[in-house]
Structure formats: C-alpha cells, structure tokens
Design a protein around this motif. Sequence first.
Motif, short mmCIF file in Angstrom:
data_model
loop_
_atom_site.label_atom_id
_atom_site.label_comp_id
_atom_site.label_asym_id
_atom_site.label_seq_id
_atom_site.Cartn_x
_atom_site.Cartn_y
_atom_site.Cartn_z
N ASP A 81 0.86 -1.17 0.00
CA ASP A 81 0.00 0.00 0.00
C ASP A 81 0.91 1.23 0.00
O ASP A 81 1.71 1.40 0.92
CB ASP A 81 -0.88 -0.01 1.25
CG ASP A 81 -1.81 1.17 1.35
OD1 ASP A 81 -1.40 2.30 0.99
OD2 ASP A 81 -2.94 0.99 1.82
N PRO A 82 0.81 2.11 -1.00
CA PRO A 82 1.70 3.26 -1.06
C PRO A 82 1.60 4.17 0.16
O PRO A 82 2.59 4.75 0.58
CB PRO A 82 1.29 3.99 -2.33
CG PRO A 82 0.10 3.32 -2.85
CD PRO A 82 -0.10 2.05 -2.12
N ASN A 83 0.43 4.29 0.74
CA ASN A 83 0.29 5.13 1.93
C ASN A 83 1.00 4.52 3.14
O ASN A 83 1.58 5.25 3.94
CB ASN A 83 -1.19 5.37 2.24
CG ASN A 83 -1.83 6.25 1.19
OD1 ASN A 83 -1.22 7.20 0.70
ND2 ASN A 83 -3.05 5.92 0.82
N GLU A 84 0.96 3.21 3.26
CA GLU A 84 1.69 2.55 4.34
C GLU A 84 3.20 2.73 4.18
O GLU A 84 3.92 2.91 5.15
CB GLU A 84 1.32 1.08 4.43
CG GLU A 84 -0.09 0.86 4.94
CD GLU A 84 -0.47 -0.60 5.03
OE1 GLU A 84 0.41 -1.48 4.97
OE2 GLU A 84 -1.68 -0.86 5.18
N VAL A 85 3.68 2.68 2.93
CA VAL A 85 5.10 2.91 2.67
C VAL A 85 5.47 4.34 3.06
O VAL A 85 6.49 4.57 3.71
CB VAL A 85 5.43 2.65 1.18
CG1 VAL A 85 6.87 3.05 0.87
CG2 VAL A 85 5.19 1.19 0.81
N LEU A 86 4.63 5.28 2.72
CA LEU A 86 4.88 6.68 3.07
C LEU A 86 4.90 6.88 4.59
O LEU A 86 5.76 7.60 5.11
CB LEU A 86 3.82 7.57 2.43
CG LEU A 86 4.07 9.07 2.49
CD1 LEU A 86 5.39 9.43 1.83
CD2 LEU A 86 2.93 9.80 1.81
N ILE A 87 4.01 6.22 5.29
CA ILE A 87 4.01 6.30 6.75
C ILE A 87 5.31 5.73 7.31
O ILE A 87 5.92 6.31 8.21
CB ILE A 87 2.78 5.58 7.34
CG1 ILE A 87 1.52 6.38 7.01
CG2 ILE A 87 2.93 5.37 8.84
CD1 ILE A 87 0.22 5.63 7.28
N LYS A 88 5.73 4.60 6.77
CA LYS A 88 6.98 3.97 7.22
C LYS A 88 8.16 4.92 7.02
O LYS A 88 9.00 5.08 7.90
CB LYS A 88 7.21 2.67 6.46
CG LYS A 88 8.43 1.91 6.81
CD LYS A 88 8.29 0.93 7.92
CE LYS A 88 7.19 -0.07 7.68
NZ LYS A 88 6.97 -0.94 8.82
N ILE A 89 8.20 5.59 5.87
CA ILE A 89 9.27 6.56 5.60
C ILE A 89 9.21 7.70 6.60
O ILE A 89 10.24 8.14 7.13
CB ILE A 89 9.18 7.08 4.15
CG1 ILE A 89 9.56 5.95 3.18
CG2 ILE A 89 10.09 8.30 3.94
CD1 ILE A 89 9.28 6.25 1.72
N GLY A 90 8.01 8.18 6.91
CA GLY A 90 7.84 9.25 7.90
C GLY A 90 8.35 8.85 9.27
O GLY A 90 9.02 9.65 9.94
N VAL A 91 8.08 7.64 9.67
CA VAL A 91 8.55 7.15 10.98
C VAL A 91 10.07 7.09 11.00
O VAL A 91 10.71 7.51 11.96
CB VAL A 91 7.93 5.76 11.30
CG1 VAL A 91 8.60 5.12 12.51
CG2 VAL A 91 6.43 5.90 11.52
N ILE A 92 10.66 6.60 9.91
CA ILE A 92 12.12 6.54 9.82
C ILE A 92 12.71 7.95 9.85
O ILE A 92 13.70 8.21 10.54
CB ILE A 92 12.55 5.79 8.54
CG1 ILE A 92 12.14 4.32 8.62
CG2 ILE A 92 14.07 5.91 8.33
CD1 ILE A 92 12.24 3.57 7.31
N MET A 93 12.08 8.88 9.14
CA MET A 93 12.59 10.25 9.07
C MET A 93 12.61 10.93 10.43
O MET A 93 13.46 11.78 10.69
CB MET A 93 11.75 11.09 8.10
CG MET A 93 11.99 10.75 6.66
SD MET A 93 11.06 11.82 5.56
CE MET A 93 12.02 13.33 5.68
#
Length: 99
Positions: A81-93
């Motif tokens: 899910d592209p939104n889940e990937v984006l959330i994961k990137i946000g958490v890493i950031m």
Amino acid sequence: MLRDAKNKVLAVKIGYSSTPEKREADYNKPLAGEVTGLVWKLHSKQPTAHEQTARDIEQQALAEYTENKLQSNGEILQNVDPNEVLIKIGVIMKSYPTD
C-alpha cells in the motif's frame, strides 16, 4: 507509484532524488503510457537536510520491504500500500535531525 489505465497501483518505487519531477518523467519515457496505459506518478516528496540522510532513509525503508522487492530493481516494490510505505518513511525520518 506505477499505475495502470484504471489508476490501479501496480508497484511503488522508493528512491531519493534532488529533482523528483525529472526522475518521474525519465521513468515514464520508456513506458509509452499512451499505448500501455502505465504511468509512474509521484506520490510524495519528503525533503531531507542532506543527501546522505536521504540515502539512509531510502535504504532503511527498502529493508522493511525485502519480500516485496522486484528482483530486477530493488527499489521497486509490489503488493504494498503506497500510503503505508509513506508512513513507514515518515517514521524513519523522525529519527534524523532536520538541520
């Protein structure tokens, strides 16, 4: 994200770039979207303070999706899910300084 003519997400690419719109255009050239119905669409831009930070975030995010990587291109994921990937990137950031 790679979308088909019906706007269905087929794949997600994680990658850093100082010129994301140009990178998107470059990825779309060989697809002949008007014929194939396939088009890469920029889902989001997440600026970082440094290029190395962007690389580190990219690699950490990709490591979270090892089982979803295409063998032909390890930056492209399928069945995510592209939104889940984006959330994961946000958490890493969040773990990186912003200056």
